[in-house]
Design a protein around this motif. Structure first.
Motif, PDB file in Angstrom:
ATOM      1  N   HIS A  70      50.882 -19.589   1.014  1.00 14.58           N
ATOM      2  CA  HIS A  70      50.582 -17.851   0.651  1.00 14.58           C
ATOM      3  C   HIS A  70      51.596 -16.881   1.280  1.00 14.58           C
ATOM      4  N   ARG A 138      48.656 -13.535  -2.052  1.00 14.46           N
ATOM      5  CA  ARG A 138      48.719 -14.508  -3.210  1.00 14.46           C
ATOM      6  C   ARG A 138      48.779 -15.941  -2.706  1.00 14.46           C
ATOM      7  N   ASP A 143      43.627 -21.141  -7.153  1.00 14.62           N
ATOM      8  CA  ASP A 143      43.117 -20.014  -7.962  1.00 14.62           C
ATOM      9  C   ASP A 143      42.324 -19.140  -6.895  1.00 14.62           C
ATOM     10  N   GLU A 145      42.916 -15.197  -4.650  1.00 16.22           N
ATOM     11  CA  GLU A 145      43.594 -14.079  -4.182  1.00 16.22           C
ATOM     12  C   GLU A 145      42.677 -13.502  -3.100  1.00 16.22           C
ATOM     13  N   HIS A 157      38.957 -15.058  -7.439  1.00 12.88           N
ATOM     14  CA  HIS A 157      39.658 -15.853  -8.463  1.00 12.88           C
ATOM     15  C   HIS A 157      40.958 -15.065  -8.816  1.00 12.88           C
ATOM     16  N   LYS A 158      42.039 -15.480  -9.494  1.00 15.63           N
ATOM     17  CA  LYS A 158      43.197 -14.866  -9.786  1.00 15.63           C
ATOM     18  C   LYS A 158      42.845 -14.017 -10.820  1.00 15.63           C
ATOM     19  N   ASP A 159      41.803 -14.209 -11.664  1.00 20.12           N
ATOM     20  CA  ASP A 159      41.326 -13.355 -12.577  1.00 20.12           C
ATOM     21  C   ASP A 159      40.648 -12.126 -12.050  1.00 20.12           C
TER      22      ASP A 159
END
Length: 163
Positions: A70, A138, A143, A145, A157-159
């Motif tokens: 990270h 990050r 997947d 955050e 999730h990253k999305d």
């Protein structure tokens, strides 16, 4: 002794191992939390009521990892190896660390990092980090955050979909 924010007495000094290990293996949601098996953290900074930065006494059993790889947007991190020989994984590759060695990770550098104990003996180290509000973490290999909001980590999730 002074009273801590919780009303308990704040020690002047203590033995690090007298601080109870953090009850949860990890703040990560599953399936990531189970990947932190073999890691034990004692929140030394909390024992003294520190508010601006944290200090953890961390032990990694053989095969254990400090964290998912990270990087922090706002928070600096620093580690100091007390015993054992962990491998530091960064964007530059793997570096074997020895007792007495230290490493620092500047906020906003984007250099993702973690320690892995590939040896057959325990690794013990101190980790120090600030508690800057608004931090974003990050995880380039996963997947995931994390955002530091109102004093707590919020994972998605990253999305952006929450866990």
């Amino acid at each position: 002794m002074d009273k801590s924010p919780t009303g308990s007495e704040t020690p002047v000094a203590l033995q690090a191992e007298s601080v109870a290990p953090f009850a949860r293996r990890s703040l990560y949601p599953e399936p990531f939390a189970s990947r932190m098996a073999g890691r034990t953290k004692r929140r030394l900074g909390d024992a003294f009521g520190l508010q601006n930065f944290g200090v953890n006494h961390t032990v990694l059993a053989p095969g254990a990892s400090s964290a998912l790889r990270h990087s922090h947007a706002c928070q600096d991190e620093f580690i100091y190896i007390l015993s054992g020989t962990p491998t530091l994984h960064t964007d530059a590759g793997a570096t074997l660390l020895q007792p007495g060695m230290c490493a620092g990770f500047r906020a906003g550098s984007g250099d993702a990092h973690r320690l892995v104990n590939d040896s057959d003996t325990e690794v013990v180290y101190l980790e120090v980090g600030d508690r800057s509000p608004g931090d974003v973490v990050r995880y380039p290999d996963d997947d995931l955050e994390a955002r530091f909001v109102a004093g707590a980590w919020v994972f998605a999730h990253k999305d952006g979909t929450p866990y």
